[in-house]
Design an enzyme around this catalytic site. Structure first.
Site, PDB file in Angstrom:
ATOM      1  N   GLY A  57       0.809  -1.174  -0.074  1.00 55.33           N
ATOM      2  CA  GLY A  57       0.014  -0.146  -0.084  1.00 55.33           C
ATOM      3  C   GLY A  57       0.976   1.217   0.169  1.00 55.33           C
ATOM      4  N   CYS A  58       2.165   1.049  -0.112  1.00 50.26           N
ATOM      5  CA  CYS A  58       3.046   2.100  -0.433  1.00 50.26           C
ATOM      6  C   CYS A  58       3.437   2.372  -1.577  1.00 50.26           C
ATOM      7  CB  CYS A  58       4.259   2.161   0.638  1.00 50.26           C
ATOM      8  SG  CYS A  58       4.110   1.294   2.213  1.00 50.26           S
ATOM      9  N   GLN A  59       3.741   3.815  -1.997  1.00 50.60           N
ATOM     10  CA  GLN A  59       4.553   4.007  -3.530  1.00 50.60           C
ATOM     11  C   GLN A  59       5.739   3.717  -3.330  1.00 50.60           C
ATOM     12  OE1 GLN A  59       4.043   7.636  -5.561  1.00 50.60           O
ATOM     13  NE2 GLN A  59       1.658   7.584  -5.834  1.00 50.60           N
ATOM     14  N   SER A  60       6.276   3.986  -2.435  1.00 44.60           N
ATOM     15  CA  SER A  60       7.566   3.492  -2.091  1.00 44.60           C
ATOM     16  C   SER A  60       7.760   1.890  -1.305  1.00 44.60           C
ATOM     17  CB  SER A  60       8.623   4.533  -1.606  1.00 44.60           C
ATOM     18  OG  SER A  60       7.879   4.423  -0.055  1.00 44.60           O
ATOM     19  N   SER A 126      -0.217   6.986   0.578  1.00 47.74           N
ATOM     20  CA  SER A 126       0.876   6.619  -0.304  1.00 47.74           C
ATOM     21  C   SER A 126       1.919   6.444   0.176  1.00 47.74           C
ATOM     22  CB  SER A 126       0.890   7.682  -1.410  1.00 47.74           C
ATOM     23  OG  SER A 126       1.109   8.657  -0.873  1.00 47.74           O
TER      24      SER A 126
END
Ligand SMILES: Cc1ncc(COP(=O)(O)O)c(C=O)c1O
Lengths: 148, 409
Positions: A57-60, A126
């Site tokens: 669920g993270c962009q990174s 994000s």
């Protein structure tokens, strides 16, 4: 090391963090602080950078692992490939690593609101800040039930 | 009419949101590939329609219902004209590109696909033009084939020719890549496919806002786009389909509007396009979308394309002065999209810091994970332009990016 850290409560550290960020009015300066914190975060061993430790669920990418040490305290290992997220990780480790499961489970994280992290960093989930906190607490819960 | 800076300044006053301040800084909106801003005329149309035309359509004999029906059907005609469709019945309203592709993947799959058949897409598709086909492949046990691209981000047409065979049932490719900006040679792809009698669906989500499109000239079998990406409202989109195909396809959803006669023994379906429009349609959305298309037609899509090309070239030139910048997508034919990375800096970090300076760009995989995998990167920073953007905004953006990169390296 953990003993001395433990003299200070989670809330005292939260207050310190709030103060650190309160020095700056401009968000770019607050971010510069977060970048510094990210740069100072110790890299973790490659053995921890495995898919099971990735927080979804993270962009990174964020890796988070936890181990129980001899005195029943949880040591967290975490890293990210984005520097701002690394800064957040550094804050979370400063708060939680080396604490007992009970301290972690009972912690009320007000610093997130106070420094504007929720509003400024996680409107879209994000960066996974909330997911990271959840995972930190889940580890604490797991170790607590293991310890009986 | 060449769009000069005076005209652009006038155009900007049509878009109220461009006056917004973000964290006290003037908004610079470079996320137009995700969605576009709305001109006054579209906003006014929505308000007007709710104030003066609101009644459920096709059903009421009363005055307002007639007016609303007329507005909705006039919108359909206007859209048919805008796309160069032969008939207004070939325009089906959907919720957007995604729903239009799902509709075809379902209905075409039901009518024409059997185990062992093949569907061809390309490596640069948006998830919306991948997942519906994967679902069809799973349901009917078909095989999905993928057209690769070269290092500039251009589809490899010679390989496409080899992928086409007697098992191929449909080809579905994007006209313009939302990540690379590549304008694909869809006319050629359609011609080649038709030599094998294979129909082609074109995802026009990123083309309709930027270049003139004529579905009959292209000879596309299906052509789809989203209202919100072309200055219209969200929640409305268009499926163009050749009449002969649409007639052969079964309905996608059942409900009101799409029926001719319902009894518990047997239901017969309505004629085109209503067969595919179950439930109360978004007649406010259709009316406002027609207004948006009218608005850009007045400016002229050739003019829009020329100005956006100039803007994109300028941005590329200015960005190139940043040390360590890498561009993704350097096709000869390119639309108003620039995807890049700087050194080893994570795109998320760049996006977050630019945001604080009032600049909206997109970061991440842009709903095209297979494309990211093929480029061996986790994501990019994407700046995507519209005709309401200016060179001055690009200057501010490039200066901000330099500052941000300085902080992050
Ligand atoms: C090429 C392409 N196809 C499909 C879509 C999906 O459009 P929508 O979400 O409006 O259905 C997009 C939007 O990002 C796109 O860029």
């Amino acid at each position: 090391m953990f003993k001395s850290l433990n003299m200070v409560s989670i809330n005292q550290i939260q207050d310190e963090i709030i103060e650190d960020f309160a020095q700056f009015d401009d968000w770019m300066d607050k971010y510069a602080l977060l970048i510094d914190l990210g740069n100072s975060l110790e890299p973790i061993d490659d053995q921890y950078k495995v898919p099971q430790n990735i927080i979804e669920g993270c962009q990174s990418r964020v890796w988070l692992a936890a181990e129980l040490n001899g005195d029943g305290r949880i040591v967290y290992k975490a890293e990210s490939d984005a520097i701002l997220v690394k800064g957040i990780v550094a804050l979370l480790l400063r708060l939680f690593s080396g604490r007992t499961p009970d301290e972690i489970l009972n912690a009320d994280l007000y610093f997130v609101e106070k420094i504007g992290l929720r509003e400024h960093l996680s409107p879209t989930r994000s960066n996974g800040l909330l997911a990271m906190i959840k995972q930190i607490k889940l580890y604490a819960l797991a170790y607590k039930s293991k310890m009986g | 009419m060449k769009l000069n800076s005076q005209i652009i300044q006038n155009i900007r006053t049509d878009f109220p949101i461009l006056e917004e301040k973000i964290y006290g800084k003037p908004l610079i909106y470079f996320d137009n590939a995700a969605t576009t801003q709305k001109p006054f005329c579209v906003l006014q149309k929505i308000e007007y329609a709710y104030k003066h035309l609101n009644a459920n359509i096709h059903r009421g004999v009363h005055y307002l219902s007639q007016k609303a029906t007329e507005a909705h059907e006039e919108a359909r005609s206007a859209i048919a004209g805008f796309m160069g469709a032969a008939k207004r019945e070939e325009i089906v309203f959907t919720r957007g590109t995604t729903e239009a592709i799902n509709l075809i993947a379902f209905s075409f799959g039901e009518a024409f696909c059997q185990e062992g058949d093949e569907i061809i897409i390309s490596v640069m598709e948006h998830h919306s033009n991948i997942v519906p086909w994967q679902m069809l492949c799973e349901r009917k046990k078909l095989k999905l084939r993928v057209i690769p691209m070269n290092e500039k981000g251009e589809l490899q047409i010679d390989i496409f020719r080899k992928l086409l065979n007697e098992k191929t049932k449909l080809v579905s490719v994007t006209h313009v890549s939302n990540v690379l900006g590549t304008v694909n040679p869809v006319g050629e792809i359609i011609r080649i496919s038709h030599e094998m009698n294979v129909p082609v669906l074109i995802d026009g989500a990123q083309s309709v806002p930027h270049i003139p499109v004529n579905v009959q000239k292209l000879d596309a079998d299906f052509y789809v786009f989203s209202g919100h990406k072309v200055y219209g409202p969200t929640g409305i989109g268009v499926l163009y389909g050749k009449e002969k195909w649409l007639n052969e396809l079964p309905p996608y959803q059942g409900g009101g509007e799409m029926i001719e006669k319902v009894s518990f023994e047997k239901t017969t379906y309505n004629v085109l396009p209503f067969k595919f429009e179950a439930g109360t349609p978004d007649y406010i959305g259709s009316t406002a979308l027609a207004e948006a298309l009218h608005y850009i037609s007045e400016i002229g899509l050739e003019n829009v394309a020329a100005y956006e090309q100039e803007l994109t070239a300028y941005a590329k030139e200015q960005l190139s002065t940043i040390e360590g910048i890498r561009f993704f997508g350097t096709a000869a034919e390119k639309s108003a999209v620039i995807s890049f990375l700087v050194g080893s800096i994570h795109p998320y970090d760049i996006g977050m810091l630019l945001d604080k300076l009032g600049i909206a760009v997109r970061t991440g995989h842009h709903c095209a994970q297979p494309l990211m995998d093929s480029l061996h990167i986790p994501g990019t920073v994407r700046a995507s332009f519209s005709f309401y953007n200016t060179k001055e905004e690009i200057d501010v953006f490039v200066a901000a990016l330099k500052r941000v990169v300085g902080m992050l390296s």
